[in-house]
Design an enzyme around this catalytic site. Structure first.
Site, mmCIF file in Angstrom:
data_model
loop_
_atom_site.group_PDB
_atom_site.id
_atom_site.type_symbol
_atom_site.label_atom_id
_atom_site.label_comp_id
_atom_site.label_asym_id
_atom_site.label_seq_id
_atom_site.Cartn_x
_atom_site.Cartn_y
_atom_site.Cartn_z
ATOM 1 N N ARG A 291 0.855 -1.184 0.000
ATOM 2 C CA ARG A 291 0.000 0.000 0.000
ATOM 3 C C ARG A 291 0.889 1.230 0.000
ATOM 4 O O ARG A 291 1.470 1.593 1.010
ATOM 5 C CB ARG A 291 -0.923 -0.015 1.224
ATOM 6 C CG ARG A 291 -1.617 1.325 1.470
ATOM 7 C CD ARG A 291 -2.682 1.239 2.536
ATOM 8 N NE ARG A 291 -2.226 0.775 3.839
ATOM 9 C CZ ARG A 291 -1.600 1.547 4.743
ATOM 10 N NH1 ARG A 291 -1.314 2.795 4.461
ATOM 11 N NH2 ARG A 291 -1.261 1.047 5.907
ATOM 12 N N HIS A 295 -3.692 4.397 4.682
ATOM 13 C CA HIS A 295 -4.735 3.382 4.862
ATOM 14 C C HIS A 295 -6.073 3.936 4.401
ATOM 15 O O HIS A 295 -6.802 3.298 3.648
ATOM 16 C CB HIS A 295 -4.806 2.964 6.325
ATOM 17 C CG HIS A 295 -5.872 1.970 6.621
ATOM 18 N ND1 HIS A 295 -5.784 0.656 6.249
ATOM 19 C CD2 HIS A 295 -7.059 2.106 7.246
ATOM 20 C CE1 HIS A 295 -6.870 0.018 6.630
ATOM 21 N NE2 HIS A 295 -7.663 0.869 7.235
ATOM 22 N N TYR A 304 4.101 6.105 11.192
ATOM 23 C CA TYR A 304 4.508 4.740 11.542
ATOM 24 C C TYR A 304 5.403 4.043 10.514
ATOM 25 O O TYR A 304 5.834 2.920 10.740
ATOM 26 C CB TYR A 304 3.276 3.865 11.804
ATOM 27 C CG TYR A 304 2.252 3.839 10.680
ATOM 28 C CD1 TYR A 304 2.419 3.009 9.573
ATOM 29 C CD2 TYR A 304 1.105 4.624 10.736
ATOM 30 C CE1 TYR A 304 1.482 2.980 8.551
ATOM 31 C CE2 TYR A 304 0.155 4.604 9.723
ATOM 32 C CZ TYR A 304 0.355 3.771 8.627
ATOM 33 O OH TYR A 304 -0.579 3.752 7.619
#
Length: 396
Positions: A291, A295, A304
């Site tokens: 990805r 998200h 992160y």
């Protein structure tokens, strides 16, 4: 795939998430691949040769059509992201980087095959004929789900993580009972596909669905898009054995495919669907991909993960890979590429205009279709709400 349980061949970066010391894009020796990152054919080997017949059947026009799908799906995704940022949508989950996995799987399905998506399967929706405007309407919050799921055999998006896997297992058992498996009639034999991400594999619904499918020997293909991040949780906090190897514990075959190689995704999915339709039972496919975006538009991936990790995966972009392959075969000259870009612009304009012009539904619609049949409590609440709304009009 070896019968021996081995350590994971490829997971996300270590928990510290420092620049990776190894190639995190390497799916290991079990991964089925037909095009490398430079768009060059991969030599046949014991891993990909079982699926070579499906790739051999792809002609030049189908190759160009697959590239067109990838480009248009990415443009729809980019438009959805932009519309959300401009306040036109409430949320948008991007599939950036996962186009080849979804288009390959979607194009492998026959019209009668039924798909059960999560909420990121815009590419599968495209392949199943769902108008992107319906996707935007759902995330704008102006319709009941967005489309008639039986019209294209593409179920409504499922926000509850992993829940669609149980839906797929149950539907596949129904297909069996209807005698639509193993008849030898290509127009009748039906398979079911369930889509989820690597994070979904940690849900109870996911694991229960594999148990149901295995013991019922039902015609379902589980398609796990391992994009390496379940929101902010990396693979190493989701599992210690990769999904395709875990399939063996449920008594079904598992295959890892290069999810950035549309030809491999198409071929492996076709093989699994053919097996399911003929009565061979379920298969689990793990599409090894990434990805590249957030998200959802409510997420900030810089909190992160590091940019160096994303940059490494960008070098294996699925669209660049297929374009290089087409160019090497003389199938994508500048004129054709520019015409495709123009088509993408037209598509973006159409869905943007349609999204902005969507009328707001009347507030009373929230009471409709709550239950299959009229319900006295819902009806009473509806009347109370309408009276409350009317009171403001009277004051005006």
């Amino acid at each position: 795939m070896s019968d021996d349980v081995v350590a994971p061949v490829a997971t996300a970066a270590p928990a510290t998430h420092e620049p990776p010391a190894r190639d995190i894009t390497d799916g290991g020796p079990d991964m089925v691949q037909f095009l490398d990152a430079d768009g060059q054919p991969v030599a046949l080997n014991e891993v990909n040769s079982p699926y070579a017949e499906y790739v051999d059947a792809i002609d030049d026009e189908q190759l160009r059509s697959l590239y067109r799908d990838l480009v248009l799906v990415r443009r729809v995704d980019a438009e959805g992201h932009a519309l959300q940022r401009q306040g036109e949508l409430g949320l948008w989950p991007s599939l950036l980087g996962q186009e080849a996995a979804q288009v390959g799987a979607g194009r492998a399905m026959r019209p009668q095959d039924y798909a059960f998506p999560g909420y990121r399967e815009h590419g599968v929706a495209w392949c199943k004929g769902v108008d992107p405007i319906n996707l935007l309407g759902m995330f704008r919050g102006v319709n009941h789900g967005g489309w008639d799921s039986n019209e294209n055999n593409f179920h409504l998006y499922t926000i509850v993580i992993g829940n669609q896997m149980l839906h797929a297992s149950g539907y596949a058992m129904g297909v069996q009972k209807d005698g639509m498996v193993g008849t030898g009639d290509p127009e009748r034999d039906t398979a079911v596909m369930a889509f989820t991400g690597d994070g979904g594999t940690a849900q109870g619904d996911y694991n229960e669905s594999l148990v149901f499918a295995s013991v019922a020997h039902s015609p379902v293909v589980f398609f796990v898009q391992n994009n390496h991040w379940a929101i902010s949780e990396p693979n190493d906090r989701q599992f210690t054995i990769p999904p395709y190897q875990r399939a063996r514990g449920f008594g079904i075959p598992g295959v890892r495919v290069d999810g950035n190689d549309v030809l491999a995704s198409l071929a492996v999915t076709q093989g699994a669907l053919d097996r399911a339709r003929s009565g061979g039972g379920p298969t689990l496919i793990e599409a090894f991909t990434y990805r590249m975006g957030a998200h959802t538009t409510s997420d900030d991936p810089t909190k992160y993960r590091i940019a160096a990790e994303v940059d490494i995966w960008k070098k294996k972009d699925p669209i660049d890979r297929l374009r290089k392959h087409l160019e090497s075969k003389g199938l994508a000259d500048q004129e054709w590429l520019e015409a495709l870009d123009a088509e993408a612009d037209e598509l973006a304009l159409r869905i943007r205009t349609a999204c902005q012009q969507m009328p707001n539904p009347p507030h009373s619609e929230m009471f409709e279709k709550v239950y299959a049949e009229p319900h006295p409590l819902v009806e009473r609440e509806r009347e109370e709400f309408l009276a409350y709304q009317a009171s403001f009009e009277e004051e005006d």
